[in-house]
Scaffold this motif. Structure first.
Motif, mmCIF file in Angstrom:
data_model
loop_
_atom_site.group_PDB
_atom_site.id
_atom_site.type_symbol
_atom_site.label_atom_id
_atom_site.label_comp_id
_atom_site.label_asym_id
_atom_site.label_seq_id
_atom_site.Cartn_x
_atom_site.Cartn_y
_atom_site.Cartn_z
ATOM 1 N N LEU A 65 -10.479 -26.666 23.505
ATOM 2 C CA LEU A 65 -11.663 -27.414 23.927
ATOM 3 C C LEU A 65 -11.361 -28.350 25.097
ATOM 4 N N VAL A 66 -10.189 -28.969 25.100
ATOM 5 C CA VAL A 66 -9.823 -29.880 26.182
ATOM 6 C C VAL A 66 -9.496 -29.097 27.452
ATOM 7 N N ALA A 67 -8.830 -27.973 27.330
ATOM 8 C CA ALA A 67 -8.360 -27.225 28.495
ATOM 9 C C ALA A 67 -9.457 -26.436 29.184
ATOM 10 N N THR A 68 -10.486 -26.013 28.503
ATOM 11 C CA THR A 68 -11.530 -25.208 29.146
ATOM 12 C C THR A 68 -12.631 -26.120 29.669
ATOM 13 N N PRO A 69 -13.051 -25.907 30.909
ATOM 14 C CA PRO A 69 -14.123 -26.745 31.454
ATOM 15 C C PRO A 69 -15.451 -26.354 30.808
ATOM 16 N N ILE A 116 -6.384 -26.408 13.829
ATOM 17 C CA ILE A 116 -7.104 -27.551 14.393
ATOM 18 C C ILE A 116 -6.496 -27.970 15.731
ATOM 19 N N VAL A 117 -5.172 -27.989 15.826
ATOM 20 C CA VAL A 117 -4.507 -28.354 17.085
ATOM 21 C C VAL A 117 -4.840 -27.338 18.171
ATOM 22 N N VAL A 118 -4.785 -26.053 17.863
ATOM 23 C CA VAL A 118 -5.082 -25.010 18.848
ATOM 24 C C VAL A 118 -6.537 -25.127 19.297
ATOM 25 N N LEU A 119 -7.451 -25.379 18.394
ATOM 26 C CA LEU A 119 -8.863 -25.538 18.744
ATOM 27 C C LEU A 119 -9.062 -26.749 19.655
#
Length: 187
Positions: free
Chosen positions: A170-174, A163-166
């Motif tokens: 999601l936050v890092a990719t535009p 869940i943390v990696v997902l």
């Protein structure tokens, strides 16, 4: 041009023979091995017989004498069975259990199914599907089974990390929609 009428006649004759009412017996033989703690191996045999034809088969009998008596002992059931009739589209099943103490590879022949068609005097024969060679009491490597202990011990940790990696992904990719808006603003 004279060949065309000949082909038409041959086609009509073959269509006439193809449309005759007769049973079409299909038999499937399945075998499973089960190792016993006593050093023997149980062989479970199941034979399914289907009538895929367009007529009823009468006096249907199944014989599976491929099991050598010096290798196999009959534990339950019989290696032969008979039925009065097998209607169109129906099936019957027969099973029996054998046991063996003899180590080696065994090749079993197909089971024989005999049946009667009212329009023919002689009995008709069908054969079951063959089985692969059986390795009786063979040395098999231990099977890798799914260990539920590991899932119970580490399952929650793996799900939290996932869940943390997902979330980070999601936050890092535009997003594509914001990239599209930025290119429109430049125009």
């Amino acid at each position: 041009m004279a060949l065309i009428p000949v082909f038409v006649v041959l086609f009509l004759i073959s269509a006439t023979f193809a449309s005759t009412d007769s049973p079409f017996i299909v038999a499937h033989k399945k075998v499973s091995l089960n190792r016993l703690k006593s050093g023997a191996e149980r062989v479970s045999v199941s034979i399914d017989i289907y009538n895929q034809g367009s007529a009823t088969a009468y006096d249907v009998s199944l014989t599976d004498d491929a099991w050598a008596p010096e290798v196999f002992d009959l534990v339950s059931g019989n290696t032969s069975k008979s039925w009065e009739r097998l209607d169109v589209g129906s099936f019957v099943s027969h099973s029996f259990v054998l046991e063996s103490n003899v180590k080696g590879v065994f090749h079993a022949a197909s089971a024989i199914i005999k049946f009667r068609i009212p329009t023919k005097a002689s009995l008709q024969e069908a054969f079951s599907t063959p089985i692969l060679p059986l390795e009786i009491l063979a040395d098999r490597p231990p099977e890798k089974k799914f260990e539920w202990r590991l899932l119970a011990k580490y399952g929650s940790l793996v799900s939290v990390i996932s869940i943390v990696v997902l979330f980070v992904y999601l936050v890092a990719t535009p997003s594509k929609s914001s990239a599209g808006k930025a290119s429109k603003k430049r125009r």
